[in-house]
Scaffold this motif. Structure first.
Motif, PDB file in Angstrom:
ATOM      1  N   GLU A   1       6.005   0.098 -10.241  1.00  0.00           N
ATOM      2  CA  GLU A   1       5.213   0.869 -11.198  1.00  0.00           C
ATOM      3  C   GLU A   1       4.666   2.138 -10.542  1.00  0.00           C
ATOM      4  N   GLY A   2       4.297   1.979  -9.277  1.00  0.00           N
ATOM      5  CA  GLY A   2       3.756   3.107  -8.515  1.00  0.00           C
ATOM      6  C   GLY A   2       2.503   3.664  -9.142  1.00  0.00           C
ATOM      7  N   GLY A   3       1.760   2.784  -9.778  1.00  0.00           N
ATOM      8  CA  GLY A   3       0.642   3.288 -10.578  1.00  0.00           C
ATOM      9  C   GLY A   3      -0.719   2.971 -10.015  1.00  0.00           C
TER      10      GLY A   3
ATOM     11  N   SER B   1       0.813  -1.217   0.000  1.00  0.00           N
ATOM     12  CA  SER B   1       0.000   0.000   0.000  1.00  0.00           C
ATOM     13  C   SER B   1       0.844   1.264   0.000  1.00  0.00           C
ATOM     14  N   GLY B   2       2.174   1.106  -0.016  1.00  0.00           N
ATOM     15  CA  GLY B   2       3.051   2.275  -0.063  1.00  0.00           C
ATOM     16  C   GLY B   2       3.751   2.577   1.262  1.00  0.00           C
ATOM     17  N   ASN B   3       3.817   1.584   2.135  1.00  0.00           N
ATOM     18  CA  ASN B   3       4.408   1.795   3.459  1.00  0.00           C
ATOM     19  C   ASN B   3       5.886   2.198   3.378  1.00  0.00           C
ATOM     20  N   THR B   4       6.615   1.584   2.457  1.00  0.00           N
ATOM     21  CA  THR B   4       8.054   1.898   2.350  1.00  0.00           C
ATOM     22  C   THR B   4       8.233   3.349   1.894  1.00  0.00           C
ATOM     23  N   TRP B   5       7.404   3.756   0.980  1.00  0.00           N
ATOM     24  CA  TRP B   5       7.439   5.153   0.504  1.00  0.00           C
ATOM     25  C   TRP B   5       7.184   6.110   1.677  1.00  0.00           C
ATOM     26  N   LEU B   6       6.177   5.806   2.472  1.00  0.00           N
ATOM     27  CA  LEU B   6       5.862   6.656   3.634  1.00  0.00           C
ATOM     28  C   LEU B   6       7.057   6.728   4.585  1.00  0.00           C
TER      29      LEU B   6
ATOM     30  N   VAL C   1      -3.917   3.441   3.210  1.00  0.00           N
ATOM     31  CA  VAL C   1      -4.686   2.562   2.324  1.00  0.00           C
ATOM     32  C   VAL C   1      -4.388   2.902   0.867  1.00  0.00           C
ATOM     33  N   ARG C   2      -4.654   1.914   0.036  1.00  0.00           N
ATOM     34  CA  ARG C   2      -4.490   2.087  -1.412  1.00  0.00           C
ATOM     35  C   ARG C   2      -5.640   1.329  -2.067  1.00  0.00           C
ATOM     36  N   ASN C   3      -6.049   1.780  -3.234  1.00  0.00           N
ATOM     37  CA  ASN C   3      -7.097   1.073  -3.969  1.00  0.00           C
ATOM     38  C   ASN C   3      -6.789  -0.434  -3.957  1.00  0.00           C
TER      39      ASN C   3
ATOM     40  N   ALA D   1      13.535  13.691  -2.539  1.00  0.00           N
ATOM     41  CA  ALA D   1      14.449  12.557  -2.295  1.00  0.00           C
ATOM     42  C   ALA D   1      13.697  11.228  -2.315  1.00  0.00           C
ATOM     43  N   SER D   2      12.395  11.272  -2.032  1.00  0.00           N
ATOM     44  CA  SER D   2      11.597  10.039  -1.971  1.00  0.00           C
ATOM     45  C   SER D   2      10.733   9.862  -3.217  1.00  0.00           C
ATOM     46  N   SER D   3      11.078  10.555  -4.284  1.00  0.00           N
ATOM     47  CA  SER D   3      10.264  10.428  -5.500  1.00  0.00           C
ATOM     48  C   SER D   3      10.351   8.998  -6.034  1.00  0.00           C
ATOM     49  N   PHE D   4       9.371   8.631  -6.839  1.00  0.00           N
ATOM     50  CA  PHE D   4       9.380   7.287  -7.416  1.00  0.00           C
ATOM     51  C   PHE D   4      10.698   7.029  -8.150  1.00  0.00           C
ATOM     52  N   GLU D   5      11.132   8.008  -8.934  1.00  0.00           N
ATOM     53  CA  GLU D   5      12.343   7.830  -9.740  1.00  0.00           C
ATOM     54  C   GLU D   5      13.556   7.603  -8.833  1.00  0.00           C
ATOM     55  N   ASN D   6      13.683   8.416  -7.793  1.00  0.00           N
ATOM     56  CA  ASN D   6      14.844   8.270  -6.907  1.00  0.00           C
ATOM     57  C   ASN D   6      14.806   6.957  -6.140  1.00  0.00           C
ATOM     58  N   MET D   7      13.625   6.591  -5.690  1.00  0.00           N
ATOM     59  CA  MET D   7      13.534   5.321  -4.959  1.00  0.00           C
ATOM     60  C   MET D   7      13.763   4.135  -5.891  1.00  0.00           C
ATOM     61  N   ALA D   8      13.303   4.247  -7.134  1.00  0.00           N
ATOM     62  CA  ALA D   8      13.511   3.151  -8.090  1.00  0.00           C
ATOM     63  C   ALA D   8      15.014   2.974  -8.375  1.00  0.00           C
TER      64      ALA D   8
HETATM   65  P1  A3P Z   1       3.656  -1.123  -7.231  1.00  0.00           P
HETATM   66  O1  A3P Z   1       4.015  -2.560  -7.128  1.00  0.00           O
HETATM   67  O2  A3P Z   1       2.252  -0.908  -7.688  1.00  0.00           O
HETATM   68  O3  A3P Z   1       4.617  -0.350  -8.048  1.00  0.00           O
HETATM   69  P2  A3P Z   1       4.844  -1.346   0.214  1.00  0.00           P
HETATM   70  O4  A3P Z   1       6.077  -0.594   0.497  1.00  0.00           O
HETATM   71  O5  A3P Z   1       3.732  -1.047   1.196  1.00  0.00           O
HETATM   72  O6  A3P Z   1       5.083  -2.817   0.059  1.00  0.00           O
HETATM   73  O7  A3P Z   1       4.262  -0.809  -1.180  1.00  0.00           O
HETATM   74  C1  A3P Z   1       4.929  -1.076  -2.379  1.00  0.00           C
HETATM   75  C2  A3P Z   1       4.279  -0.254  -3.483  1.00  0.00           C
HETATM   76  O8  A3P Z   1       4.596   1.140  -3.259  1.00  0.00           O
HETATM   77  C3  A3P Z   1       4.811  -0.607  -4.860  1.00  0.00           C
HETATM   78  O9  A3P Z   1       3.692  -0.488  -5.759  1.00  0.00           O
HETATM   79  C4  A3P Z   1       5.844   0.492  -5.071  1.00  0.00           C
HETATM   80  O10 A3P Z   1       6.204   0.736  -6.403  1.00  0.00           O
HETATM   81  C5  A3P Z   1       5.121   1.684  -4.463  1.00  0.00           C
HETATM   82  N1  A3P Z   1       6.059   2.782  -4.206  1.00  0.00           N
HETATM   83  C6  A3P Z   1       7.257   2.712  -3.601  1.00  0.00           C
HETATM   84  N2  A3P Z   1       7.859   3.905  -3.623  1.00  0.00           N
HETATM   85  C7  A3P Z   1       7.024   4.760  -4.257  1.00  0.00           C
HETATM   86  C8  A3P Z   1       7.093   6.152  -4.604  1.00  0.00           C
HETATM   87  N3  A3P Z   1       8.149   6.898  -4.302  1.00  0.00           N
HETATM   88  N4  A3P Z   1       6.043   6.697  -5.255  1.00  0.00           N
HETATM   89  C9  A3P Z   1       4.956   5.950  -5.584  1.00  0.00           C
HETATM   90  N5  A3P Z   1       4.836   4.633  -5.283  1.00  0.00           N
HETATM   91  C10 A3P Z   1       5.861   4.041  -4.627  1.00  0.00           C
END
Ligand code: A3P
Length: 252
Positions: free
Chosen positions: A221-223, A31-36, A95-97, A191-198
């Motif tokens: 995908e972050g989609g 649901s994006g926990n690592t991003w948070l 939460v996430r969809n 610093a936590s953008s999708f691109e940087n984290m990827a």
């Molecule tokens: P996707 O598999 O849809 O790309 P969690 O950390 O709770 O396991 O969540 C992982 C999901 O968060 C993955 O989804 C991941 O790509 C997405 N995510 C991680 N970092 C992100 C960011 N900076 N922006 C948007 N989504 C991110």
């Protein structure tokens, strides 16, 4: 106080007891926990978060309770995938969809070899709709918290963090009673953008997993593109189980 926090280690001998100011980052997996955690870690720590130090700053209560007990900074930020438990307060519930969660979890299952590479999404979606995946029924997890919110509870939607990360981070900081410094907060978002984290994800393979393609990445995908995965029958099956929770969260 909280910037450049040094989370020095304390004693690991005692059992985990929540402190009054502990803040819990709670979510169903994917649901994006690592991003948070990256967002908060980059904001608070004075260090650049990566896929190793993030676990030291904001450890997982389920996977590594010892690391939680050893945190000496306050408030402690603690990750958990736990469904409702009554001893946790100051809960940020992310939460996430549910359909995007299912898609993400599917790829995570392949990444971690819980299912073979040729496992179909249809089979996974069926298992997900029936709760036959690691954390069980998504709607039960969501509703366990929504039905029993602790006295301090903040609901955060992944999609809102995507749409307006600074605003959402301000809301989170206010909830956690953390000073808001907007320039610093914007840097943390960058610093936590999708691109940087990827990029970091690709540079830091973990647990022996060496992804061979994009869908095997952790930051994948972050989609919000579940619709290309779900056909009508899968959709109906999903909504039969999860429709009420989806509606409650504004996803329908
Ligand atoms: P996707 O598999 O849809 O790309 P969690 O950390 O709770 O396991 O969540 C992982 C999901 O968060 C993955 O989804 C991941 O790509 C997405 N995510 C991680 N970092 C992100 C960011 N900076 N922006 C948007 N989504 C991110």
């Amino acid at each position: 106080m909280f910037f450049s926090r040094s989370c020095a280690t304390g004693s690991a001998a005692s059992p985990f007891v929540p402190a009054e100011d502990d803040v819990f980052l709670v979510s169903y997996p994917r649901s994006g926990n690592t991003w948070l955690r990256f967002l908060l870690g980059n904001y608070l720590s004075g260090q650049k978060m990566d896929f190793f130090n993030v676990h030291a700053f904001m450890p997982d209560l389920d996977e590594n309770p010892e690391a939680v007990k050893q945190l000496a900074c306050h408030p402690r930020f603690i990750k958990t995938h736990s469904p409702f438990r009554p001893d946790l307060n100051n809960v940020i519930y992310l939460v996430r969809n549910g359909r995007d969660v299912a898609v993400s979890y599917y790829h995570f299952y392949i990444r971690t070899k819980k299912v073979p590479k040729n496992f179909t999404f249809a089979a996974f979606a069926d298992a997900f709709a029936k709760g036959r995946v690691g954390y069980g029924l998504w709607n039960n997890h969501v509703e366990s918290w929504l039905e029993n919110p602790p006295s301090r509870f903040l609901l955060v939607r992944y999609e809102d963090v995507k749409a307006k990360p600074v605003d959402e981070l301000v809301r989170i900081c206010n909830f956690a009673k953390i000073k808001v410094d907007l320039p610093r907060l914007r840097s943390a978002v960058e610093a936590s953008s999708f691109e940087n984290m990827a990029k970091l994800d690709a540079a830091q393979p973990r647990r022996g997993i060496v992804p061979k393609e994009k869908n095997e990445m952790f930051v994948r995908e972050g989609g919000t593109n579940y619709s290309s995965y779900f056909d009508e029958a899968m959709n109906a099956e999903f909504l039969k189980a999860h429709g009420a929770a989806m509606r409650r969260l504004g996803y329908l």
